[in-house]
Design a protein around this motif. Structure first.
Motif, PDB file in Angstrom:
ATOM      1  N   GLN A  27       0.823  -1.207   0.000  1.00 49.16           N
ATOM      2  CA  GLN A  27       0.000   0.000   0.000  1.00 49.16           C
ATOM      3  C   GLN A  27       0.862   1.263   0.000  1.00 49.16           C
ATOM      4  OE1 GLN A  27      -3.298  -0.095  -0.320  1.00 49.16           O
ATOM      5  NE2 GLN A  27      -3.430   2.115  -0.368  1.00 49.16           N
ATOM      6  N   LEU A  28       1.923   1.261   0.793  1.00 47.62           N
ATOM      7  CA  LEU A  28       2.769   2.441   0.924  1.00 47.62           C
ATOM      8  C   LEU A  28       3.764   2.610  -0.217  1.00 47.62           C
ATOM      9  CD1 LEU A  28       3.492   2.221   4.753  1.00 47.62           C
ATOM     10  CD2 LEU A  28       1.964   3.840   3.586  1.00 47.62           C
ATOM     11  N   ASN A  29       4.278   1.499  -0.754  1.00 43.61           N
ATOM     12  CA  ASN A  29       5.362   1.582  -1.734  1.00 43.61           C
ATOM     13  C   ASN A  29       4.990   1.157  -3.151  1.00 43.61           C
ATOM     14  OD1 ASN A  29       7.397   2.487   0.080  1.00 43.61           O
ATOM     15  ND2 ASN A  29       7.507   0.421   0.914  1.00 43.61           N
ATOM     16  N   GLY A  30       3.868   0.480  -3.305  1.00 47.69           N
ATOM     17  CA  GLY A  30       3.476   0.023  -4.641  1.00 47.69           C
ATOM     18  C   GLY A  30       4.188  -1.250  -5.079  1.00 47.69           C
ATOM     19  N   PHE A  31       4.921  -1.868  -4.181  1.00 52.04           N
ATOM     20  CA  PHE A  31       5.585  -3.148  -4.427  1.00 52.04           C
ATOM     21  C   PHE A  31       5.809  -3.812  -3.082  1.00 52.04           C
ATOM     22  CE2 PHE A  31       8.957  -0.008  -3.990  1.00 52.04           C
ATOM     23  CZ  PHE A  31       9.794  -0.599  -3.063  1.00 52.04           C
ATOM     24  N   GLY A  32       6.190  -5.076  -3.115  1.00 51.69           N
ATOM     25  CA  GLY A  32       6.432  -5.778  -1.862  1.00 51.69           C
ATOM     26  C   GLY A  32       6.643  -7.257  -2.096  1.00 51.69           C
ATOM     27  N   TYR A  33       6.292  -8.039  -1.096  1.00 51.36           N
ATOM     28  CA  TYR A  33       6.408  -9.491  -1.176  1.00 51.36           C
ATOM     29  C   TYR A  33       5.096 -10.084  -1.655  1.00 51.36           C
ATOM     30  CZ  TYR A  33      10.903  -9.788   1.183  1.00 51.36           C
ATOM     31  OH  TYR A  33      12.228  -9.693   1.489  1.00 51.36           O
ATOM     32  N   TRP A  34       5.211 -10.999  -2.583  1.00 48.15           N
ATOM     33  CA  TRP A  34       4.048 -11.733  -3.066  1.00 48.15           C
ATOM     34  C   TRP A  34       3.902 -13.040  -2.286  1.00 48.15           C
ATOM     35  CZ3 TRP A  34       7.218  -9.187  -6.578  1.00 48.15           C
ATOM     36  CH2 TRP A  34       6.599  -8.335  -7.509  1.00 48.15           C
ATOM     37  N   ALA A  35       2.663 -13.472  -2.109  1.00 44.35           N
ATOM     38  CA  ALA A  35       2.400 -14.858  -1.734  1.00 44.35           C
ATOM     39  C   ALA A  35       2.591 -15.650  -3.019  1.00 44.35           C
ATOM     40  CB  ALA A  35       0.977 -15.018  -1.224  1.00 44.35           C
ATOM     41  N   VAL A  36       3.257 -16.780  -2.927  1.00 44.09           N
ATOM     42  CA  VAL A  36       3.550 -17.579  -4.114  1.00 44.09           C
ATOM     43  C   VAL A  36       2.822 -18.909  -4.003  1.00 44.09           C
ATOM     44  CG1 VAL A  36       5.375 -18.631  -5.512  1.00 44.09           C
ATOM     45  CG2 VAL A  36       5.808 -16.468  -4.307  1.00 44.09           C
ATOM     46  N   GLU A  37       2.116 -19.262  -5.058  1.00 47.09           N
ATOM     47  CA  GLU A  37       1.437 -20.549  -5.086  1.00 47.09           C
ATOM     48  C   GLU A  37       1.714 -21.260  -6.404  1.00 47.09           C
ATOM     49  OE1 GLU A  37      -3.097 -19.962  -6.642  1.00 47.09           O
ATOM     50  OE2 GLU A  37      -2.725 -19.308  -4.586  1.00 47.09           O
ATOM     51  N   GLU A  38       1.640 -22.562  -6.346  1.00 44.24           N
ATOM     52  CA  GLU A  38       1.793 -23.362  -7.556  1.00 44.24           C
ATOM     53  C   GLU A  38       0.514 -23.201  -8.370  1.00 44.24           C
ATOM     54  OE1 GLU A  38       3.495 -27.749  -8.738  1.00 44.24           O
ATOM     55  OE2 GLU A  38       2.472 -27.522  -6.816  1.00 44.24           O
ATOM     56  N   ARG A  39       0.650 -22.850  -9.637  1.00 44.08           N
ATOM     57  CA  ARG A  39      -0.515 -22.544 -10.468  1.00 44.08           C
ATOM     58  C   ARG A  39      -1.453 -23.735 -10.643  1.00 44.08           C
ATOM     59  NH1 ARG A  39       1.582 -19.842 -15.823  1.00 44.08           N
ATOM     60  NH2 ARG A  39      -0.592 -20.162 -16.358  1.00 44.08           N
ATOM     61  N   ILE A  40      -0.934 -24.900 -10.883  1.00 46.21           N
ATOM     62  CA  ILE A  40      -1.784 -26.059 -11.177  1.00 46.21           C
ATOM     63  C   ILE A  40      -2.559 -26.522  -9.947  1.00 46.21           C
ATOM     64  CG2 ILE A  40      -1.746 -28.510 -11.828  1.00 46.21           C
ATOM     65  CD1 ILE A  40       0.522 -27.818 -13.765  1.00 46.21           C
ATOM     66  N   THR A  41      -1.893 -26.576  -8.804  1.00 45.39           N
ATOM     67  CA  THR A  41      -2.526 -27.141  -7.609  1.00 45.39           C
ATOM     68  C   THR A  41      -3.088 -26.094  -6.661  1.00 45.39           C
ATOM     69  OG1 THR A  41      -0.476 -27.100  -6.320  1.00 45.39           O
ATOM     70  CG2 THR A  41      -0.913 -29.091  -7.661  1.00 45.39           C
ATOM     71  N   GLY A  42      -2.627 -24.844  -6.749  1.00 46.13           N
ATOM     72  CA  GLY A  42      -3.026 -23.818  -5.800  1.00 46.13           C
ATOM     73  C   GLY A  42      -2.323 -23.935  -4.464  1.00 46.13           C
ATOM     74  N   THR A  43      -1.325 -24.808  -4.378  1.00 45.85           N
ATOM     75  CA  THR A  43      -0.584 -25.025  -3.139  1.00 45.85           C
ATOM     76  C   THR A  43       0.280 -23.816  -2.810  1.00 45.85           C
ATOM     77  OG1 THR A  43      -0.515 -27.396  -3.564  1.00 45.85           O
ATOM     78  CG2 THR A  43       1.102 -26.530  -1.996  1.00 45.85           C
ATOM     79  N   PHE A  44       0.208 -23.365  -1.564  1.00 45.54           N
ATOM     80  CA  PHE A  44       1.047 -22.266  -1.096  1.00 45.54           C
ATOM     81  C   PHE A  44       2.504 -22.719  -1.112  1.00 45.54           C
ATOM     82  CE2 PHE A  44       3.272 -19.832   2.150  1.00 45.54           C
ATOM     83  CZ  PHE A  44       2.868 -18.542   1.884  1.00 45.54           C
ATOM     84  N   VAL A  45       3.360 -21.919  -1.746  1.00 44.81           N
ATOM     85  CA  VAL A  45       4.775 -22.264  -1.907  1.00 44.81           C
ATOM     86  C   VAL A  45       5.652 -21.457  -0.960  1.00 44.81           C
ATOM     87  CG1 VAL A  45       6.710 -22.115  -3.526  1.00 44.81           C
ATOM     88  CG2 VAL A  45       4.512 -23.038  -4.285  1.00 44.81           C
ATOM     89  N   GLY A  46       5.360 -20.174  -0.809  1.00 46.70           N
ATOM     90  CA  GLY A  46       6.194 -19.331   0.031  1.00 46.70           C
ATOM     91  C   GLY A  46       5.979 -17.867  -0.238  1.00 46.70           C
ATOM     92  N   CYS A  47       7.031 -17.109  -0.060  1.00 48.80           N
ATOM     93  CA  CYS A  47       6.997 -15.658  -0.074  1.00 48.80           C
ATOM     94  C   CYS A  47       8.238 -15.168  -0.825  1.00 48.80           C
ATOM     95  CB  CYS A  47       7.015 -15.206   1.384  1.00 48.80           C
ATOM     96  SG  CYS A  47       7.180 -13.461   1.665  1.00 48.80           S
ATOM     97  N   VAL A  48       8.023 -14.391  -1.863  1.00 49.46           N
ATOM     98  CA  VAL A  48       9.137 -13.850  -2.641  1.00 49.46           C
ATOM     99  C   VAL A  48       8.781 -12.422  -3.028  1.00 49.46           C
ATOM    100  CG1 VAL A  48      10.533 -14.104  -4.735  1.00 49.46           C
ATOM    101  CG2 VAL A  48       9.691 -16.136  -3.561  1.00 49.46           C
ATOM    102  N   GLY A  49       9.761 -11.514  -2.927  1.00 46.14           N
ATOM    103  CA  GLY A  49       9.426 -10.163  -3.332  1.00 46.14           C
ATOM    104  C   GLY A  49      10.504  -9.140  -3.069  1.00 46.14           C
ATOM    105  N   LEU A  50      10.055  -7.902  -3.033  1.00 44.45           N
ATOM    106  CA  LEU A  50      10.935  -6.741  -2.961  1.00 44.45           C
ATOM    107  C   LEU A  50      10.616  -5.938  -1.711  1.00 44.45           C
ATOM    108  CD1 LEU A  50      10.442  -5.822  -6.706  1.00 44.45           C
ATOM    109  CD2 LEU A  50      12.416  -6.998  -5.707  1.00 44.45           C
ATOM    110  N   TRP A  51      11.663  -5.424  -1.077  1.00 41.43           N
ATOM    111  CA  TRP A  51      11.501  -4.708   0.182  1.00 41.43           C
ATOM    112  C   TRP A  51      12.341  -3.444   0.193  1.00 41.43           C
ATOM    113  CZ3 TRP A  51       8.125  -5.260   3.956  1.00 41.43           C
ATOM    114  CH2 TRP A  51       8.349  -4.582   5.153  1.00 41.43           C
ATOM    115  N   LYS A  52      11.762  -2.363   0.702  1.00 40.99           N
ATOM    116  CA  LYS A  52      12.505  -1.114   0.901  1.00 40.99           C
ATOM    117  C   LYS A  52      11.791  -0.321   1.977  1.00 40.99           C
ATOM    118  CE  LYS A  52      15.604   2.097  -0.142  1.00 40.99           C
ATOM    119  NZ  LYS A  52      15.707   2.808   1.125  1.00 40.99           N
ATOM    120  N   SER A  53      12.222  -0.504   3.231  1.00 44.76           N
ATOM    121  CA  SER A  53      11.667   0.297   4.318  1.00 44.76           C
ATOM    122  C   SER A  53      12.501   1.559   4.484  1.00 44.76           C
ATOM    123  CB  SER A  53      11.586  -0.517   5.612  1.00 44.76           C
ATOM    124  OG  SER A  53      12.853  -1.029   5.949  1.00 44.76           O
ATOM    125  N   LEU A  54      12.142   2.382   5.455  1.00 43.84           N
ATOM    126  CA  LEU A  54      12.771   3.704   5.586  1.00 43.84           C
ATOM    127  C   LEU A  54      14.286   3.665   5.690  1.00 43.84           C
ATOM    128  CD1 LEU A  54      10.284   5.480   8.021  1.00 43.84           C
ATOM    129  CD2 LEU A  54      10.519   5.790   5.555  1.00 43.84           C
TER     130      LEU A  54
END
Length: 164
Positions: free
Chosen positions: A56-83
């Motif tokens: 909300q604050l930065n317009g980017f961040g960490y995504w929840a990652v899921e396997e497309r075929i099964t919908g299984t939660f895989v993990g967390c991958v993304g971009l971070w920049k705090s103050l």
């Protein structure tokens, strides 16, 4: 929030049902040690809410990652920049049941492309603890080069791997 897709993965916004695997990950110090450490269920929920707020604050961040075929939660991958964070960072964690399948590399490579092409970021790094060999190997696979060791904002010494 922009969703991203790779051949096998959907990188999407967080959902309420993600709190269970998120909390499971953070209950174990060995798993969570490189992503802020062990948290109880309420602290994990607050941390997840912070991830959503970062978008909300930065317009980017960490995504929840899921396997497309099964919908299984895989993990967390993304971009971070705090103050106080020195530069835009690429970070990741993969649920231990989903490791060694190439998901981290696939999602992280998409993040590198996103940072470069969509965000037009002048730089991208990964801050990695010196004993986190799997993360160092992944950064190298992605083409990142070790640059230096810094004292990362209240996190202690971290290796800086530069992606571009």
């Amino acid at each position: 929030m922009q969703e991203l897709q790779t051949e096998r993965l959907l990188m999407r916004q967080w959902r309420a049902e993600d709190i269970e695997p998120y909390t499971r990950y953070f209950r174990d110090q060995n798993r969570a040690q490189y992503f802020g450490g062990k948290r109880n269920a309420d602290d994990a929920w607050r941390h997840l809410a912070m991830m959503v707020g970062h978008w909300q604050l930065n317009g980017f961040g960490y995504w929840a990652v899921e396997e497309r075929i099964t919908g299984t939660f895989v993990g967390c991958v993304g971009l971070w920049k705090s103050l106080d964070w020195p530069e835009l960072e690429l970070g990741y964690w993969i649920d231990d049941r989903q490791q060694r399948k190439g998901f981290a590399e696939e999602a992280a490579a998409e993040c590198v492309r996103y940072a470069r092409n969509s965000l037009k970021s002048p730089s991208l790094v990964s801050y990695i603890a010196s004993d986190n060999m799997p993360s160092q190997k992944l950064a190298a696979k992605l083409g990142a080069k070790y640059e230096q060791t810094i004292e990362l904002v209240e996190q202690g010494p971290h290796l800086v791997y530069r992606h571009f």
